[in-house]
Design an enzyme around this catalytic site. Structure first.
Site, PDB file in Angstrom:
ATOM      1  N   CYS A 108     -12.529   4.872  -7.264  1.00 45.15           N
ATOM      2  CA  CYS A 108     -11.889   5.697  -6.410  1.00 45.15           C
ATOM      3  C   CYS A 108     -12.570   6.152  -5.202  1.00 45.15           C
ATOM      4  O   CYS A 108     -13.728   6.655  -5.650  1.00 45.15           O
ATOM      5  CB  CYS A 108     -11.027   6.700  -7.000  1.00 45.15           C
ATOM      6  SG  CYS A 108     -10.135   7.681  -5.772  1.00 45.15           S
ATOM      7  N   ASP A 211      -7.241  -7.877  -1.193  1.00 45.43           N
ATOM      8  CA  ASP A 211      -6.461  -8.551   0.021  1.00 45.43           C
ATOM      9  C   ASP A 211      -5.815  -9.689  -0.361  1.00 45.43           C
ATOM     10  O   ASP A 211      -6.102 -10.743   0.443  1.00 45.43           O
ATOM     11  CB  ASP A 211      -7.943  -8.831   0.972  1.00 45.43           C
ATOM     12  CG  ASP A 211      -8.270  -7.559   1.846  1.00 45.43           C
ATOM     13  OD1 ASP A 211      -7.822  -6.594   1.513  1.00 45.43           O
ATOM     14  OD2 ASP A 211      -9.403  -7.966   2.636  1.00 45.43           O
ATOM     15  N   ARG A 234      -1.594  -3.606  -2.180  1.00 42.99           N
ATOM     16  CA  ARG A 234      -0.734  -3.266  -1.165  1.00 42.99           C
ATOM     17  C   ARG A 234       0.079  -4.555  -0.713  1.00 42.99           C
ATOM     18  O   ARG A 234       1.259  -4.192  -0.284  1.00 42.99           O
ATOM     19  CB  ARG A 234      -1.451  -3.026   0.299  1.00 42.99           C
ATOM     20  CG  ARG A 234      -2.481  -1.731   0.255  1.00 42.99           C
ATOM     21  CD  ARG A 234      -3.463  -1.580   0.969  1.00 42.99           C
ATOM     22  NE  ARG A 234      -4.419  -2.844   0.580  1.00 42.99           N
ATOM     23  CZ  ARG A 234      -5.443  -3.100   1.468  1.00 42.99           C
ATOM     24  NH1 ARG A 234      -5.431  -2.685   2.706  1.00 42.99           N
ATOM     25  NH2 ARG A 234      -6.367  -4.036   0.985  1.00 42.99           N
TER      26      ARG A 234
END
Ligand code: FMN
Length: 325
Positions: A108, A211, A234
């Site tokens: 993180c 990605d 994402r």
């Protein structure tokens, strides 16, 4: 004696832990759409206290459902901290409430987290990483799966292999690598070739991450990293059926991406589930706006819908606007 080993599955797709984004409602929705084999909770920060049952259930309501999302997909609980003893006490406590798979966050980048010596800052101290993993492995019952997730380093990639070895030596059964340093943040590219180096260095299963926004990216990360286990973050929120497309591809089925009209029922369901969780405040609207804001990157229609609901104040008005499409 000849022992039979379970065959390695050709692919294994994991929904990434994403604090403030892949919360229980998003996990529920994305695993209903399908394609994922596993998901990981948002990190639960371990500081000085021992969390109680309501706190564990807040982060992981799936604990009350056999560690599975409503669609039946297994969920791993992620912990973040640096105090090995207190992390072990908390992990044991979570196990008492039903957790079966525990993941440790060594990646993180958030400044508040790093200030308190958790997350990516630990990548500068492989010995401490090994100590934390070892402590948890010693204290947890043998049947509890312990895994870890790391970035490639803090300022640079120098510690990547040492950290991966530390995680293996500490006794973790699996490792996920987000193929960037903390300093690289989320700036492309992700260095998938480094995941290959790590995979060749350790003998535990390695999951490659970073990605993957399309089926083509998925094929490329597999090819470059040599991993059959891929984690998507994402990209799974921006293209909600990405995991399903990938699973269809892997299983030799025709890949038919959902178009906007086909996505609308899922968006309505997301809003319904969010309202069911917290009807009294702005949670459902905030989450919907956040999601549409991300989906805009892939679907122009998301921007139109976003504008339509932007100024609406109450959930009934938003639900009515969603019903128009
Ligand atoms: C909003 C957000 C929150 C995140 N929270 C966590 C977290 O709680 N634990 C963790 O290990 N990684 C976290 N990550 C990192 C992701 O798990 C993942 O490693 C990263 O997004 C790269 O994968 P992607 O390119 O597929 O998104 C977070 C990422 C984002 C964008």
């Amino acid at each position: 004696m000849h022992t039979q080993q379970a065959p390695t599955p050709a692919h294994h797709l994991v929904l990434a832990p994403m604090q403030g984004l892949a919360d229980p409602v998003m996990r529920d929705l994305l695993t209903r759409i399908g394609g994922f084999d596993e998901c990981v909770t948002e990190f639960v920060r371990i500081t000085h206290t021992v969390h109680n049952r309501p706190t564990w259930l807040k982060y992981m309501p799936e604990l009350a459902n056999g560690n599975r999302t409503p669609a039946g997909i297994p969920v791993t609980l992620q912990l973040l901290g640096s105090d090995a003893d207190n992390m072990a006490v908390n992990a044991l406590n979570a196990v008492r409430y039903g957790a079966e798979c525990i993941d440790l966050n060594f990646g993180c980048p958030a400044p508040t987290v790093n200030k308190h010596a958790g997350g990516a800052v630990l990548l500068q101290q492989p010995q401490l990483i090994e100590h934390i993993v070892h402590t948890l492995r010693q204290r947890l019952p043998g049947h509890i799966r312990l895994s870890a997730k790391m970035r490639l380093g803090y300022a640079d990639k120098t510690p990547a292999l040492a950290c991966a070895r530390a995680i293996e030596n500490g006794g973790a059964q699996a490792l996920t690598v987000h193929a960037r340093t903390k300093a690289e943040g989320y700036t492309p590219p992700a260095h998938w070739n480094w995941v290959a180096r790590i995979r060749e260095t350790v003998s535990i299963p390695v999951t490659a991450n970073g990605d993957v926004f399309s089926l083509a990216d998925y094929r490329a990360i597999k090819e470059v990293s040599g991993c059959s286990r891929i984690m998507i973050g994402r990209g799974a929120v921006i293209v909600p059926d990405l995991a399903r497309q990938i699973a269809d591809f892997e299983c030799g089925r025709e890949v038919r991406p959902l178009n906007w009209p086909q996505l609308m029922p899922w968006i309505r369901l997301f809003f319904d589930i969010s309202c069911g969780k917290e009807a009294a405040n702005t949670y459902a609207q905030a989450r919907l706006k956040q999601w549409l804001g991300m989906m805009k990157q892939a679907y122009p229609e998301a921007a139109v819908l976003f504008e339509r609901i932007r100024r609406l104040k109450d959930n009934a008005a938003v639900a009515a606007a969603l019903a128009q499409d």
